[in-house]
Design a protein around this motif. Structure first.
Motif, PDB file in Angstrom:
ATOM      1  N   ASN A  18     -12.827  12.333   0.895  1.00 31.78           N
ATOM      2  CA  ASN A  18     -11.917  11.196   0.797  1.00 31.78           C
ATOM      3  C   ASN A  18     -12.692   9.916   1.064  1.00 31.78           C
ATOM      4  O   ASN A  18     -13.581   9.903   1.889  1.00 31.78           O
ATOM      5  CB  ASN A  18     -10.807  11.303   1.832  1.00 31.78           C
ATOM      6  CG  ASN A  18     -10.118  12.634   1.751  1.00 31.78           C
ATOM      7  OD1 ASN A  18      -9.856  13.134   0.671  1.00 31.78           O
ATOM      8  ND2 ASN A  18      -9.858  13.237   2.895  1.00 31.78           N
ATOM      9  N   PRO A  19     -12.311   8.831   0.395  1.00 35.41           N
ATOM     10  CA  PRO A  19     -12.989   7.564   0.669  1.00 35.41           C
ATOM     11  C   PRO A  19     -12.768   7.148   2.119  1.00 35.41           C
ATOM     12  O   PRO A  19     -11.843   7.630   2.781  1.00 35.41           O
ATOM     13  CB  PRO A  19     -12.302   6.589  -0.285  1.00 35.41           C
ATOM     14  CG  PRO A  19     -11.523   7.406  -1.248  1.00 35.41           C
ATOM     15  CD  PRO A  19     -11.255   8.715  -0.593  1.00 35.41           C
TER      16      PRO A  19
ATOM     17  N   GLU B 123     -17.888   9.766   9.763  1.00 31.81           N
ATOM     18  CA  GLU B 123     -16.440   9.961   9.801  1.00 31.81           C
ATOM     19  C   GLU B 123     -15.733   8.844  10.559  1.00 31.81           C
ATOM     20  O   GLU B 123     -15.274   9.027  11.679  1.00 31.81           O
ATOM     21  CB  GLU B 123     -16.112  11.296  10.469  1.00 31.81           C
ATOM     22  CG  GLU B 123     -16.563  12.484   9.654  1.00 31.81           C
ATOM     23  CD  GLU B 123     -16.628  13.741  10.486  1.00 31.81           C
ATOM     24  OE1 GLU B 123     -15.866  13.840  11.465  1.00 31.81           O
ATOM     25  OE2 GLU B 123     -17.456  14.606  10.168  1.00 31.81           O
ATOM     26  N   PRO B 124     -15.652   7.686   9.952  1.00 28.70           N
ATOM     27  CA  PRO B 124     -14.958   6.603  10.633  1.00 28.70           C
ATOM     28  C   PRO B 124     -13.454   6.786  10.465  1.00 28.70           C
ATOM     29  O   PRO B 124     -13.012   7.559   9.631  1.00 28.70           O
ATOM     30  CB  PRO B 124     -15.420   5.376   9.862  1.00 28.70           C
ATOM     31  CG  PRO B 124     -15.643   5.896   8.484  1.00 28.70           C
ATOM     32  CD  PRO B 124     -16.036   7.339   8.613  1.00 28.70           C
TER      33      PRO B 124
ATOM     34  N   PRO C 143      -8.018   2.701   7.947  1.00 30.10           N
ATOM     35  CA  PRO C 143      -7.341   1.488   8.391  1.00 30.10           C
ATOM     36  C   PRO C 143      -6.008   1.821   9.058  1.00 30.10           C
ATOM     37  O   PRO C 143      -5.340   2.780   8.678  1.00 30.10           O
ATOM     38  CB  PRO C 143      -7.138   0.706   7.093  1.00 30.10           C
ATOM     39  CG  PRO C 143      -7.379   1.664   5.988  1.00 30.10           C
ATOM     40  CD  PRO C 143      -8.179   2.786   6.511  1.00 30.10           C
TER      41      PRO C 143
ATOM     42  N   LEU D  24      -2.566   2.420   7.207  1.00 26.28           N
ATOM     43  CA  LEU D  24      -2.354   3.652   6.465  1.00 26.28           C
ATOM     44  C   LEU D  24      -2.025   4.820   7.381  1.00 26.28           C
ATOM     45  O   LEU D  24      -1.796   5.927   6.935  1.00 26.28           O
ATOM     46  CB  LEU D  24      -3.602   3.989   5.654  1.00 26.28           C
ATOM     47  CG  LEU D  24      -3.843   3.147   4.414  1.00 26.28           C
ATOM     48  CD1 LEU D  24      -5.199   3.438   3.843  1.00 26.28           C
ATOM     49  CD2 LEU D  24      -2.769   3.398   3.384  1.00 26.28           C
TER      50      LEU D  24
ATOM     51  N   VAL E  97      -4.752  14.581  -3.467  1.00 24.81           N
ATOM     52  CA  VAL E  97      -5.922  14.006  -2.813  1.00 24.81           C
ATOM     53  C   VAL E  97      -5.500  12.952  -1.794  1.00 24.81           C
ATOM     54  O   VAL E  97      -4.776  12.012  -2.140  1.00 24.81           O
ATOM     55  CB  VAL E  97      -6.837  13.313  -3.855  1.00 24.81           C
ATOM     56  CG1 VAL E  97      -8.180  13.003  -3.241  1.00 24.81           C
ATOM     57  CG2 VAL E  97      -6.987  14.177  -5.092  1.00 24.81           C
ATOM     58  N   PRO E  98      -5.928  13.086  -0.544  1.00 25.94           N
ATOM     59  CA  PRO E  98      -5.662  12.010   0.410  1.00 25.94           C
ATOM     60  C   PRO E  98      -6.297  10.715  -0.081  1.00 25.94           C
ATOM     61  O   PRO E  98      -7.400  10.740  -0.627  1.00 25.94           O
ATOM     62  CB  PRO E  98      -6.342  12.487   1.697  1.00 25.94           C
ATOM     63  CG  PRO E  98      -6.510  13.959   1.527  1.00 25.94           C
ATOM     64  CD  PRO E  98      -6.664  14.192   0.053  1.00 25.94           C
ATOM     65  N   LEU E  99      -5.613   9.601   0.109  1.00 26.70           N
ATOM     66  CA  LEU E  99      -6.122   8.346  -0.447  1.00 26.70           C
ATOM     67  C   LEU E  99      -7.357   7.862   0.274  1.00 26.70           C
ATOM     68  O   LEU E  99      -8.196   7.190  -0.292  1.00 26.70           O
ATOM     69  CB  LEU E  99      -5.033   7.280  -0.388  1.00 26.70           C
ATOM     70  CG  LEU E  99      -4.048   7.369  -1.538  1.00 26.70           C
ATOM     71  CD1 LEU E  99      -2.981   6.316  -1.387  1.00 26.70           C
ATOM     72  CD2 LEU E  99      -4.771   7.195  -2.859  1.00 26.70           C
ATOM     73  N   ALA E 100      -7.456   8.183   1.546  1.00 26.18           N
ATOM     74  CA  ALA E 100      -8.625   7.758   2.304  1.00 26.18           C
ATOM     75  C   ALA E 100      -8.735   8.643   3.534  1.00 26.18           C
ATOM     76  O   ALA E 100      -7.817   9.398   3.851  1.00 26.18           O
ATOM     77  CB  ALA E 100      -8.515   6.295   2.709  1.00 26.18           C
ATOM     78  N   THR E 101      -9.854   8.527   4.205  1.00 24.88           N
ATOM     79  CA  THR E 101     -10.046   9.279   5.430  1.00 24.88           C
ATOM     80  C   THR E 101      -9.097   8.745   6.492  1.00 24.88           C
ATOM     81  O   THR E 101      -8.909   7.540   6.617  1.00 24.88           O
ATOM     82  CB  THR E 101     -11.500   9.111   5.917  1.00 24.88           C
ATOM     83  OG1 THR E 101     -12.354   9.463   4.839  1.00 24.88           O
ATOM     84  CG2 THR E 101     -11.786  10.012   7.106  1.00 24.88           C
TER      85      THR E 101
ATOM     86  N   GLU F 207      -2.610  10.843  -3.235  1.00 27.25           N
ATOM     87  CA  GLU F 207      -2.512  10.630  -4.667  1.00 27.25           C
ATOM     88  C   GLU F 207      -2.186  11.970  -5.299  1.00 27.25           C
ATOM     89  O   GLU F 207      -2.826  12.986  -4.997  1.00 27.25           O
ATOM     90  CB  GLU F 207      -3.832  10.112  -5.255  1.00 27.25           C
ATOM     91  CG  GLU F 207      -3.780  10.122  -6.792  1.00 27.25           C
ATOM     92  CD  GLU F 207      -5.031   9.581  -7.478  1.00 27.25           C
ATOM     93  OE1 GLU F 207      -5.995   9.235  -6.768  1.00 27.25           O
ATOM     94  OE2 GLU F 207      -5.019   9.522  -8.719  1.00 27.25           O
TER      95      GLU F 207
ATOM     96  N   MET G 191       1.655   8.160  -2.448  1.00 33.89           N
ATOM     97  CA  MET G 191       1.476   6.730  -2.646  1.00 33.89           C
ATOM     98  C   MET G 191       1.104   6.423  -4.102  1.00 33.89           C
ATOM     99  O   MET G 191       1.547   5.444  -4.654  1.00 33.89           O
ATOM    100  CB  MET G 191       0.403   6.209  -1.709  1.00 33.89           C
ATOM    101  CG  MET G 191       0.492   4.715  -1.471  1.00 33.89           C
ATOM    102  SD  MET G 191      -0.705   4.204  -0.255  1.00 33.89           S
ATOM    103  CE  MET G 191       0.318   3.378   0.924  1.00 33.89           C
ATOM    104  N   TRP G 192       0.263   7.263  -4.670  1.00 34.72           N
ATOM    105  CA  TRP G 192      -0.082   7.095  -6.089  1.00 34.72           C
ATOM    106  C   TRP G 192       0.410   8.339  -6.825  1.00 34.72           C
ATOM    107  O   TRP G 192       0.051   9.457  -6.463  1.00 34.72           O
ATOM    108  CB  TRP G 192      -1.599   6.964  -6.281  1.00 34.72           C
ATOM    109  CG  TRP G 192      -2.181   5.722  -5.677  1.00 34.72           C
ATOM    110  CD1 TRP G 192      -1.533   4.764  -4.977  1.00 34.72           C
ATOM    111  CD2 TRP G 192      -3.557   5.311  -5.725  1.00 34.72           C
ATOM    112  NE1 TRP G 192      -2.406   3.782  -4.584  1.00 34.72           N
ATOM    113  CE2 TRP G 192      -3.650   4.096  -5.025  1.00 34.72           C
ATOM    114  CE3 TRP G 192      -4.709   5.858  -6.301  1.00 34.72           C
ATOM    115  CZ2 TRP G 192      -4.858   3.413  -4.876  1.00 34.72           C
ATOM    116  CZ3 TRP G 192      -5.896   5.182  -6.147  1.00 34.72           C
ATOM    117  CH2 TRP G 192      -5.967   3.965  -5.441  1.00 34.72           C
TER     118      TRP G 192
ATOM    119  N   ARG H 259       1.927   3.108  -6.930  1.00 40.56           N
ATOM    120  CA  ARG H 259       1.475   3.195  -8.331  1.00 40.56           C
ATOM    121  C   ARG H 259       2.180   4.352  -9.011  1.00 40.56           C
ATOM    122  O   ARG H 259       2.087   5.492  -8.551  1.00 40.56           O
ATOM    123  CB  ARG H 259      -0.041   3.443  -8.388  1.00 40.56           C
ATOM    124  CG  ARG H 259      -0.885   2.326  -7.817  1.00 40.56           C
ATOM    125  CD  ARG H 259      -2.350   2.760  -7.761  1.00 40.56           C
ATOM    126  NE  ARG H 259      -2.889   2.899  -9.097  1.00 40.56           N
ATOM    127  CZ  ARG H 259      -3.549   1.934  -9.744  1.00 40.56           C
ATOM    128  NH1 ARG H 259      -3.774   0.786  -9.158  1.00 40.56           N
ATOM    129  NH2 ARG H 259      -3.993   2.121 -10.957  1.00 40.56           N
TER     130      ARG H 259
END
Lengths: 488, 339
Positions: free
Chosen positions: A58-59, B171-172, B175, B178, B200-204, B210, B235-236, B260
């Protein structure tokens, strides 16, 4: 042969034998003593390596772009004939470039013994286009039409002055080949949405020019090798051997692959070599591509007006136009990274005719790709990049004759453009001096460009790291800053 | 300052006495005795003693910088001192006895010196490479060993920290904005993945997802119930090129966080307009190639968040776009290539 020579040679032979005996003996002793790594050790080594180098999946943060189409223009497109309008060059045509402008900029070996460096006026005329009033040359009328959708960066600079290292630098962040390129980083880091197509596809257009390009530019370097770019061929069959041979049906293929996979798994149990897994991955992908590729490469479902957008070459496989429409079709299928290489921008001589030819092949398809992505709602999350490895000198290479002059490589300043994927549209960023020789405002280093691209894809370039041979590597090596002013 | 610097040379010089004294031991027990051998042993022992004194001195300086685990340090210190003492005593005894030095005491001393040397080396190794380094050699060869390679001369801070604290920098956390949704139902995700939907998770660090049907072109109304459970996390939502119809889209209006929505090339018609209006956080709407026409577009009461509509190759005409644009000037509506 005199006495001394004889001794000399004998000595060499003896040394050779002694060295061989000791060296080979040492190796033999090593294996006798059991110094070779054992199965369990190799497994442990692989497990630890996998634990350290976990793909991102994941990004890091919410991405603006999901995929990239990179229209690489190899050879070094001249900024002065395309996007960087410099009136001073017309008025100072034929005069020496001021020493203060040249400064300490590198010049290549091709012009270093020139005694005179006369400025050459651009073989182009310029007009303002778009709401931002950016200048575009008459060589790129179609790109000028999409001025409001793209962001022209006129302040790029690089560290390399020769093609190969400069291309490799732009693609991998390091001038020597061997590191993974952008596409491989993304394929490794984010993986693929589409199960049936490679996440990183490369197409090199034919008929552009004789500029060489090496596959090191789409190498996966130390990343697992199934992340390297899958190159489509330029002929009628972009992917060969899609059809099974006569008498072999798809189930036969499946059974054969399963059987081979079984062998590979047995080998993997013994050797724990990541390349075995890559091999298995590649075979599976090839099997899936047999089904997926024909629907991608068959343009018969494209309406005529769409084909017309891309220009007359679109139906000729291997042309830049054809590759552009293919890139759009791949983006529609959510392929992560599509890299096009168009060569033929290396205009050391006769730049006037050279630039005409290069733009006649690329201008319309590049613009059509952006328009086509946009009308499909794809440009929103697809980053399009158009650019080469460096720019060209504002002075003439060789004698300045009307029509006949050329320009040499120039790393100190060049222009690229980007569109979509979170890039601010309708903008001109950065500024060069009156000779398009040095960047005077908002410098963008290659690493900055790469960092910004990563950022758009939701990746913090400083935290996207792969450890190899005891060293942690990034695409941007140890530098690079995200240019936030480029981001919408 | 200078003491710190000299202390840091300890890891370099410490290898000299190890080599010399072990060499003396090897010479003593591998070769036939003669005067040459005795003189050689003397020489190597002297070299060993001098270098062990130097190494001990530098080691003492290094220990002043602190940070090493006390217990191990003590063991290392006393075994190292033992190496110095025993080797000096050994040489003194040999010189004192002259020709007939080869007594049981002499041999015992030699073995003792070798033992002390091994122990001192072992404890020193444990201090730099971590306790139990020797025994875990196989796995540690790569993980800790490599990490240690970079902080070899750094004191081991505490027993609880591990070398792996270098490795989690990739692995930060995501935000904060989210981070406000509960994890999606795992069974639903598994069921969707089974029919080839990319989830797919949109971000970590976020549970927003998505959903993309690029591998599931046969996704249709009958599959929509699979999304019910995870609707708030979506979300998407990419339903492009699927078999979804108006009936299937209705239940999806519960995707309250979707920003989206991509319905490109589906059989969606004006009948879906009311549901689309209920996606309250929608920013991006793609109805390219659908049957929605001007009446549908003008009937859309879009959410305040909507920014972009893509309607190429749908039933919508230029007039419809103009009329809509007049009503909602802030929404960017893309009608496609002008001909």
């Amino acid at each position: 042969m005199n006495e001394l020579m004889k001794m000399h040679y004998e000595n060499k032979r003896r040394e050779f034998l002694r060295g061989s005996v000791l060296g080979l003996g040492g190796i033999a002793m090593g294996s006798l003593l059991g110094c070779g790594s054992k199965n369990a050790d190799r497994k442990a080594v692989q497990q630890v390596a996998e634990e350290i180098n976990k793909p991102l999946v994941n990004p890091h943060f919410l991405p603006k772009a999901k995929r990239v189409i990179y229209l690489f223009q190899g050879g070094g497109p001249s900024q002065m004939e395309l996007f960087d309008y410099k009136p001073m060059l017309y008025s100072m045509h034929g005069q020496e470039i001021p020493a203060s402008v040249v400064g300490k900029n590198r010049i290549s070996g091709m012009v270093s013994n020139q005694y005179s460096f006369p400025l050459a006026m651009p073989a182009a005329t310029f007009k303002q286009h778009g709401a931002a009033g950016g200048y575009f040359s008459d060589h790129v009328p179609h790109i000028a039409e999409i001025a409001d959708d793209i962001c022209v960066v006129r302040s790029m600079f690089t560290e390399q002055i020769n093609h190969e290292p400069a291309v490799i630098f732009t693609q991998t962040g390091n001038q020597l080949s061997g590191r993974p390129c952008i596409g491989s980083w993304l394929s490794y880091g984010l993986g693929s949405m589409n199960d049936n197509l490679p996440s990183f596809i490369v197409m090199v257009s034919k008929g552009g020019g004789d500029q060489p390009i090496s596959s090191a530019a789409w190498s996966s370097g130390f990343l697992p090798s199934h992340h390297q770019g899958v190159q489509f061929m330029t002929g009628n069959e972009p992917v060969p051997f899609l059809n099974n041979p006569e008498g072999i049906d798809r189930m036969d293929r499946r059974r054969a692959l399963d059987f081979i996979k079984g062998f590979n798994n047995i080998q993997n149990e013994v050797w724990h070599d990541p390349e075995i897994e890559s091999q298995i991955n590649q075979s599976e992908m090839a099997y899936k591509m047999q089904m997926a590729i024909p629907s991608i490469t068959d343009l018969s479902d494209e309406p005529q007006h769409i084909l017309d957008m891309y220009g007359p070459d679109v139906m000729t496989p291997g042309t830049f136009a054809h590759n552009c429409i293919m890139a759009r079709r791949l983006a529609e299928k959510d392929v992560r990274f599509v890299q096009l290489y168009h060569l033929g921008w290396d205009h050391h001589g006769s730049i006037a005719s050279g630039i005409k030819r290069a733009t006649s092949l690329t201008d319309q398809p590049s613009a059509a790709l952006v328009k086509d992505l946009k009308q499909r709602g794809l440009l929103d999350d697809t980053l399009v990049v158009w650019g080469g490895e460096f720019g060209r000198t504002s002075f003439s290479q060789g004698k300045l004759t009307p029509e006949g002059f050329g320009r040499d490589h120039h790393p100190g300043c060049y222009s690229i453009w980007m569109a979509g994927g979170g890039i601010k549209p309708g903008m001109v960023y950065g500024e060069s001096d009156d000779f398009a020789h040095n960047v005077v405002k908002d410098k963008v280093h290659v690493h900055d460009f790469q960092a910004t691209m990563m950022h758009l894809l939701g990746i913090d370039h400083e935290q996207f790291i792969y450890k190899s041979q005891g060293r942690r590597y990034r695409l941007t090596d140890v530098s690079g800053n995200v240019i936030h002013n480029l981001i919408a | 300052m200078i003491i710190d610097f000299l202390g840091h040379l300890h890891p370099v010089f410490v290898h000299l006495p190890i080599g010399f004294l072990a060499l003396a031991y090897v010479i003593q027990y591998l070769f036939k005795s003669n005067t040459e051998k005795s003189r050689l042993i003397d020489f190597v022992l002297v070299a060993g003693i001098l270098s062990s004194l130097l190494a001990a001195l530098l080691g003492w300086m290094l220990s002043l910088s602190g940070g090493y685990e006390e217990n191990l340090l003590d063991w290392h210190r006393y075994t190292a001192i033992a190496v110095c003492v025993v080797s000096i005593a050994l040489l003194a005894y040999k010189k004192y006895k002259k020709e007939d030095y080869k007594t049981p005491y002499y041999h015992a001393g030699f073995h003792l010196m070798m033992l002390a040397l091994l122990l001192a080396g072992h404890f020193g190794g444990e201090m730099t490479h971590g306790e139990g380094y020797l025994l875990e050699a196989s796995t540690d060869l790569v993980s800790k060993g490599k990490a240690v390679g970079q902080h070899q001369r750094m004191p081991k801070p505490t027993a609880s920290s591990t070398a792996s604290d270098h490795d989690d920098i990739t692995e930060p956390s995501g935000p904060a904005a989210l981070d406000t949704i509960a994890p999606a139902d795992a069974a639903s995700i598994a069921a969707l993945k089974k029919i080839n939907v990319a989830v797919v998770p949109l971000a970590t660090g976020t549970h927003f997802l998505e959903l993309n049907m690029v591998n599931a072109p046969s996704f249709g109304d009958k599959d929509v119930p699979l999304l019910q459970q995870i609707a708030p996390q979506v979300m998407w939502l990419v339903l492009a090129d699927t078999k979804i119809t108006d009936a299937g889209l209705e239940p999806l209006k519960s995707c309250s966080n979707t920003t989206r929505l991509n319905l490109k090339n589906t059989a969606i018609t004006n009948a879906s307009i009311p549901w689309i209006a209920q996606f309250s956080k929608l920013e991006y709407l793609n109805i390219v190639g659908t049957k929605i026409d001007d009446a549908g577009l003008l009937g859309l009461a879009p959410s305040a968040t909507l920014k972009k509509i893509f309607c190429w190759q749908s039933g919508i005409t230029a007039n419809g776009v103009m009329a809509f644009q007049k009503k909602y000037p802030n929404i960017d509506i893309d009608f496609g290539e002008k001909k």
